[in-house]
Design an enzyme around this catalytic site. Structure first.
Site, short mmCIF file in Angstrom:
data_model
loop_
_atom_site.label_atom_id
_atom_site.label_comp_id
_atom_site.label_asym_id
_atom_site.label_seq_id
_atom_site.Cartn_x
_atom_site.Cartn_y
_atom_site.Cartn_z
N HIS A 195 8.59 72.65 -8.64
CA HIS A 195 9.61 72.12 -7.58
C HIS A 195 11.19 72.47 -8.13
O HIS A 195 11.57 72.22 -9.33
CB HIS A 195 9.58 70.63 -7.65
CG HIS A 195 10.45 69.79 -6.58
ND1 HIS A 195 10.32 70.22 -5.33
CD2 HIS A 195 11.38 68.91 -6.49
CE1 HIS A 195 11.13 69.25 -4.51
NE2 HIS A 195 11.59 68.54 -5.28
N MET A 243 16.56 63.74 -5.80
CA MET A 243 16.52 62.31 -6.64
C MET A 243 16.59 62.61 -8.00
O MET A 243 16.16 63.76 -8.37
CB MET A 243 15.15 61.96 -5.98
CG MET A 243 14.10 61.30 -7.17
SD MET A 243 12.79 60.96 -6.67
CE MET A 243 11.63 60.88 -8.04
N SER A 253 15.58 68.99 -2.42
CA SER A 253 14.63 68.25 -2.48
C SER A 253 14.99 67.09 -1.26
O SER A 253 15.18 67.63 -0.17
CB SER A 253 14.57 67.36 -3.79
OG SER A 253 13.37 66.90 -4.12
N GLN A 254 14.99 65.75 -1.51
CA GLN A 254 15.25 64.90 -0.54
C GLN A 254 16.70 65.24 0.00
O GLN A 254 16.75 64.84 1.26
CB GLN A 254 14.98 63.31 -0.98
CG GLN A 254 16.23 62.96 -2.10
CD GLN A 254 15.96 61.55 -2.44
OE1 GLN A 254 14.89 61.04 -2.26
NE2 GLN A 254 16.92 61.12 -3.19
N ASP A 257 4.54 73.86 -6.17
CA ASP A 257 5.43 72.48 -6.29
C ASP A 257 4.35 71.49 -6.75
O ASP A 257 3.07 71.23 -6.45
CB ASP A 257 6.07 71.90 -5.24
CG ASP A 257 7.00 71.02 -5.32
OD1 ASP A 257 6.91 70.18 -6.05
OD2 ASP A 257 8.07 71.47 -4.79
#
Ligand SMILES: *[C@@H]1O[C@H](CO)[C@@H](O)[C@H](O)[C@H]1NC(C)=O
Ligand SMILES: *[C@@H]1O[C@H](CO)[C@@H](O)[C@H](O)[C@H]1NC(C)=O
Ligand SMILES: *[C@@H]1O[C@H](CO)[C@@H](O)[C@H](O)[C@H]1NC(C)=O
Length: 297
Positions: free
Chosen positions: A278, A32, A106-107, A224
């Protein structure tokens, strides 16, 4: 195989066929607030992989026709639609016919897992999830690439309205919003995650397809501050009914309901961790830990 040009003296060149790389093609899916090709993120990772594998084909997925669409897709285009779009792109790409390895950021990690579960051709061999949220998130402490006020707005919306139908339809992050204080509501109203995690009903195709992977590698960032709880990167989550104690994957229903227990007992489920916030990893760490996974088959 590539043609390598050998020049002995200036005007005398001949060609030999040499194995440039044994590595399978690699498919990347960004996170994202990112795109396929920003030079400071996936653009440079693509180059790094190409260099370290001696020129394997790397496809960094661009969702939609252009960079703006691609950026916005990370927020506003429903994952079901994105997954279908990606399945089509992969099926059309002749270079992937014999299989590919996939890296989701990530996503992009959980979205590529949905690709593995829903679309078995071309075959995905190794799935590497870097900071993915396999059991969703409950909280969004900060948002990459968004202003503070936009991030604050998103956070409030998720906390208050994540399970409203229009939010589920229009906001990607809501589709993997996982409220441990309302597990039943999550199961019923999540329009993506509870489906791909076989929590609404068991889809045997998901189990079968996931078990076609040679390896499923999950990378967790130890420090994170974006993914809450960070254990979601290893498929862990809060024990239902509260939001402090963590239940690891092998004690969660999804472990068996998705056939991850089988992958695990075969040694095909790999847990990696790295110090840092992250997606903050060095290229040295990437070269030492991720590249070997891409060149071993
Ligand atoms: C890439 O080429 C170098 C030099 O020929 C070789 O040492 C290395 O093993 C190759 N790496 C891969 C992944 O094929
Ligand atoms: C199970 O998943 C497969 C692959 O995505 C899909 O074709 C099928 O319709 C799903 N089954 C149900 C009952 O939803
Ligand atoms: C990151 O987290 C690990 C594990 O909790 C901890 O040992 C380490 O000190 C942390 N590193 C930083 C830079 O905060």
């Amino acid at each position: 195989m590539t043609l390598i040009k050998n020049c002995i003296i200036l005007l005398f060149c001949y060609y030999t066929v040499a194995e440039s790389t044994d590595a399978l093609p690699v498919v990347l899916w960004h996170g994202m607030g990112d795109t396929c090709c920003f030079p400071f993120s996936l653009g440079s990772i693509k180059k790094l992989i190409e260099t370290e594998t001696n020129g394997t084909y790397v496809l960094s997925l661009k969702i939609g026709g252009n960079m703006v669409m691609d950026y916005e897709s990370g927020f506003f285009i429903h994952p079901d639609y994105q997954v279908r779009y990606v399945c089509d792109q992969l099926a059309k790409d002749e270079r992937l016919i014999n299989g590919y390895n996939a890296i989701g950021f990530s996503q992009g990690g959980q979205f590529l897992r949905a690709v593995a579960q829903r679309c078995s051709t071309p075959p995905m061999k190794t799935l590497i999830s870097i900071g993915g949220q396999h059991q969703g998130v409950f909280g969004l402490p900060s948002c990459p690439s968004l202003s503070n006020s936009a991030c604050e707005h998103l956070r409030k919306l998720l906390h208050r309205e994540a399970y409203k139908e229009w939010v589920q339809r229009n906001l990607v992050q809501a589709t993997y919003w996982h409220d441990p204080l309302n597990e039943e509501e999550y199961r019923q109203k999540s329009s993506f995650l509870s489906n791909i995690n076989n929590e609404v009903f068991i889809n045997q195709t998901y189990i079968d397809n996931l078990n076609k992977l040679e390896k499923f590698v999950m990378v967790l960032f130890l420090n994170d501050t974006i993914v809450q709880p960070k254990e979601s990167q290893w498929f862990g989550f809060y024990t239902p009914g509260q939001d402090e104690e963590i239940r690891p994957l092998n004690q969660s229903p999804v472990y068996e309901d998705l056939g991850l227990n089988q992958l695990d007992s075969d040694g095909r489920l790999v847990y990696l961790s790295v110090e840092g916030d992250h997606l903050q990893m060095t290229s040295k760490w990437f070269i030492e830990n991720i590249i070997p996974l891409l060149t071993e088959n």
